[in-house]
Design an enzyme around this catalytic site. Structure first.
Site, PDB file in Angstrom:
ATOM      1  N   ASP A 171       3.369 -13.990  70.508  1.00 45.05           N
ATOM      2  CA  ASP A 171       4.016 -13.091  69.560  1.00 45.05           C
ATOM      3  C   ASP A 171       5.069 -12.300  70.325  1.00 45.05           C
ATOM      4  O   ASP A 171       4.744 -11.584  71.285  1.00 45.05           O
ATOM      5  CB  ASP A 171       2.975 -12.149  68.955  1.00 45.05           C
ATOM      6  CG  ASP A 171       3.536 -11.248  67.872  1.00 45.05           C
ATOM      7  OD1 ASP A 171       4.762 -11.022  67.846  1.00 45.05           O
ATOM      8  OD2 ASP A 171       2.749 -10.747  67.048  1.00 45.05           O
ATOM      9  N   SER A 193      24.237 -14.435  65.618  1.00 45.32           N
ATOM     10  CA  SER A 193      24.567 -14.889  64.272  1.00 45.32           C
ATOM     11  C   SER A 193      26.020 -14.551  64.004  1.00 45.32           C
ATOM     12  O   SER A 193      26.633 -13.755  64.721  1.00 45.32           O
ATOM     13  CB  SER A 193      23.672 -14.168  63.257  1.00 45.32           C
ATOM     14  OG  SER A 193      24.144 -14.303  61.932  1.00 45.32           O
ATOM     15  N   TYR A 253      19.713  -6.513  59.831  1.00 41.28           N
ATOM     16  CA  TYR A 253      19.789  -7.816  60.507  1.00 41.28           C
ATOM     17  C   TYR A 253      21.030  -7.858  61.394  1.00 41.28           C
ATOM     18  O   TYR A 253      20.956  -8.245  62.568  1.00 41.28           O
ATOM     19  CB  TYR A 253      19.831  -8.928  59.461  1.00 41.28           C
ATOM     20  CG  TYR A 253      19.995 -10.319  60.044  1.00 41.28           C
ATOM     21  CD1 TYR A 253      18.919 -10.961  60.636  1.00 41.28           C
ATOM     22  CD2 TYR A 253      21.218 -10.979  59.995  1.00 41.28           C
ATOM     23  CE1 TYR A 253      19.062 -12.233  61.180  1.00 41.28           C
ATOM     24  CE2 TYR A 253      21.371 -12.237  60.531  1.00 41.28           C
ATOM     25  CZ  TYR A 253      20.282 -12.863  61.116  1.00 41.28           C
ATOM     26  OH  TYR A 253      20.435 -14.124  61.661  1.00 41.28           O
ATOM     27  N   LYS A 307      21.433  -8.134  65.621  1.00 41.45           N
ATOM     28  CA  LYS A 307      22.240  -9.170  66.276  1.00 41.45           C
ATOM     29  C   LYS A 307      23.379  -8.550  67.093  1.00 41.45           C
ATOM     30  O   LYS A 307      23.740  -9.076  68.150  1.00 41.45           O
ATOM     31  CB  LYS A 307      22.791 -10.150  65.234  1.00 41.45           C
ATOM     32  CG  LYS A 307      21.704 -10.932  64.488  1.00 41.45           C
ATOM     33  CD  LYS A 307      20.837 -11.748  65.439  1.00 41.45           C
ATOM     34  CE  LYS A 307      19.869 -12.649  64.688  1.00 41.45           C
ATOM     35  NZ  LYS A 307      19.059 -13.493  65.596  1.00 41.45           N
TER      36      LYS A 307
END
Length: 264
Positions: free
Chosen positions: A47, A126, A139, A143
């Site tokens: 994890d 991304s 998000y 990134k």
């Protein structure tokens, strides 16, 4: 080469592990939940949010193979919704998985590569790490953090023969879309009437996006390049063009274009 990939149960991770193993590399991959196993890949339960779990995963590879030639930080998750209505707990989880998960692995991988005098690090950012995407703000923030960290890491590690490459995928058809955690409160929907339409547009682009096998093919070539580039934008021509426009257009104009694209 000995390759360690985080998050190989689906999407990019599974496609990369499958192709790299088929090419004859020694591939290790981390997972949290069981899935059909890829022939020739060694699975390690780990994890990315658990430091002891991460340490044991890296130690397992080093005990077995003696080195890590390539580390691919791929594991990640996404949150969708207006930033105003994103719970702090969700924001923390987003950063803990996408950014700190990468950092935890690199804290163990880098010393091994430095001692060995060789290594290649590929970190998945991304398109959203190059521009702030509406209703995916946390998000994008996670990134963007990867981008800054890797720029610094690249400068620090080049003296040791270790390269650092950032991968910026565009829209791909993977399970990531279905797994995205979305803010669904009526209060958020009422306050931001464009949210639902914009999110539908985002998810439609993803569902009709490129296949992960295309990215895996590119990654297979990248890990064997003598001098890999600092960045690879793996996306459709339109999305690659958006990265170029972001770099050359005035910020206000690019913001208008991006808002129009997302129907804002």
């Amino acid at each position: 080469m000995v390759i360690l990939i985080t998050g190989i149960t689906s999407g990019f991770g599974r496609a990369m592990a499958t192709r790299l193993a088929a090419c004859g590399h020694t591939v290790y991959g981390t997972f949290r939940h069981t899935s059909d196993q890829i022939p020739g890949v060694t699975y390690i339960k780990a994890d990315v949010t658990d430091e002891s779990s991460v340490n044991e995963a890296v130690d397992t590879v080093l005990r077995t193979s003696g080195r890590i030639d390539v580390f691919i930080s791929n594991a990640g998750m996404g949150i969708g919704g207006p930033l105003e209505f994103t719970p702090i707990s969700d924001a923390q989880a987003q950063m803990d998985v996408n950014f700190m998960g990468m950092v935890r692995f690199l804290d163990r991988v880098v010393p091994a590569m430095r001692t060995h005098g060789y290594g290649r690090i590929l970190c998945f950012s991304s398109i959203g790490g190059l521009m702030g995407l509406p209703y995916q703000g946390m998000y994008s923030a996670s990134k963007f953090a990867i981008e800054g960290y890797c720029e610094s890491l690249r400068l620090e590690l080049r003296q040791f023969g270790i390269s650092v490459t950032v991968i910026n995928p565009g829209d791909f058809s993977t399970a990531f879309t279905a797994k995205r955690k979305k803010i669904q409160s009526q209060q958020a929907l009422d306050a931001y009437p464009g949210y639902a339409v914009s999110m539908d547009s985002i998810e439609n682009d993803e569902k009709n996006g490129l296949k992960p096998e295309y990215l895996a093919k590119r990654i297979t070539r990248i890990v064997t390049r003598r001098r890999p580039r600092c960045r690879y934008v793996i996306a459709t021509p339109v999305q690659r063009a958006s990265v170029l426009l972001k770099a050359i257009l005035p910020a206000r104009l690019f913001s208008r274009i991006l808002g129009s694209y997302y129907k804002l």
